[in-house]
Design an enzyme around this catalytic site. Structure first.
Site, mmCIF file in Angstrom:
data_model
loop_
_atom_site.group_PDB
_atom_site.id
_atom_site.type_symbol
_atom_site.label_atom_id
_atom_site.label_comp_id
_atom_site.label_asym_id
_atom_site.label_seq_id
_atom_site.Cartn_x
_atom_site.Cartn_y
_atom_site.Cartn_z
ATOM 1 N N CYS A 1 0.956 -1.224 -0.005
ATOM 2 C CA CYS A 1 0.087 -0.119 0.048
ATOM 3 C C CYS A 1 0.878 1.207 0.084
ATOM 4 C CB CYS A 1 -1.116 0.082 1.025
ATOM 5 S SG CYS A 1 -2.130 1.357 1.448
ATOM 6 N N HIS B 1 -10.149 1.041 1.705
ATOM 7 C CA HIS B 1 -9.965 2.294 2.079
ATOM 8 C C HIS B 1 -10.970 3.127 2.247
ATOM 9 C CE1 HIS B 1 -5.343 2.495 1.785
ATOM 10 N NE2 HIS B 1 -5.400 2.035 0.682
ATOM 11 N N HIS C 1 -8.829 -4.055 -2.305
ATOM 12 C CA HIS C 1 -8.301 -3.224 -1.416
ATOM 13 C C HIS C 1 -8.388 -1.776 -1.283
ATOM 14 C CE1 HIS C 1 -3.859 -2.219 -0.057
ATOM 15 N NE2 HIS C 1 -4.227 -0.780 -0.647
ATOM 16 N N GLU C 2 -8.711 -1.359 -2.691
ATOM 17 C CA GLU C 2 -9.026 0.230 -2.587
ATOM 18 C C GLU C 2 -10.447 0.417 -1.935
ATOM 19 O OE1 GLU C 2 -6.866 2.105 -3.183
ATOM 20 O OE2 GLU C 2 -5.492 0.423 -4.463
HETATM 21 ZN ZN LIG Z 1 -3.657 1.167 -0.048
#
Ligand SMILES: [Zn+2]
Length: 195
Positions: free
Chosen positions: A108, A154, A150-151
């Site tokens: 990341c 966030h 993954h995004e």
């Molecule tokens: Zn990330």
């Protein structure tokens, strides 16, 4: 314009991001800047909280990965990508995740030098609007799904560190403390909570 990437330890990374409307001020410029920032950091994805904005938007470019299939393969962490994508996802909603979970070591831009093995479902169905606010519902698999997951994390205030085992966490604690306090050497510009 390249924007500083918010480092681990900054509170904006732990917030649940909010939807935006088509009249969000300076949206086009913001998207251009985020692309530039992502490429400058050699990233394949970037979410708005990582540049300090708690809004529901991220971008993915996995087309860049089509060439380095070989170097990323190791053990159970096989790199899987049949076709790359390049997309901006605004106000996304993951509708379902299906398929066999598989493990891959993720990194990341907000947590330099830390990699975490994460098991995620292979396929997902997602609803979102693009940069023109056109609505889409699409299915993605393999590495495309993983980058999106993954995004999307966030936007929910979830980081790689939240997927760590307690052992892994204790192994990288010092590194994380250093990142949070700005003691980190990266090529790209970062913004720290405590400096
Ligand atoms: Zn990330």
């Amino acid at each position: 314009m390249i924007l500083p990437i918010v480092a681990y330890g900054h509170p904006v990374l732990k917030k649940v991001a909010q939807p935006i409307t088509a009249d969000y001020p300076g949206l086009k410029q913001l998207i251009d800047n985020m692309w530039e920032t992502m490429y400058n950091g050699n990233g394949v994805g970037l979410a708005a909280p990582q540049i300090g904005l708690d809004i529901r938007m991220f971008m993915v470019d996995s087309e860049q990965l089509m060439d380095d299939e070989e170097e990323e393969s190791e053990g159970d962490s096989k790199f899987r990508l049949t076709k790359g994508i390049r997309r901006v996802f605004i106000n996304p909603e993951i509708l379902e995740e299906t398929g066999e979970p598989w493990t891959y070591e993720e990194g990341c831009l907000s947590i330099p030098d830390v990699r975490v093995k994460i098991s995620r479902h292979e396929t997902l169905r997602i609803k979102y609007v693009d940069e023109q606010f056109q609505e889409h519902t699409e299915t993605f698999s393999e590495m495309n799904a993983r980058i999106i997951q993954h995004e999307y994390d966030h936007l929910q205030g979830i980081l790689l560190t939240d997927h760590m085992t307690p052992l892994k966490r204790s192994l990288v604690k010092k590194k994380l403390d250093n990142i949070a306090s700005g003691k980190v050497g990266v090529r790209y510009k970062m913004k720290f909570a405590q400096r």
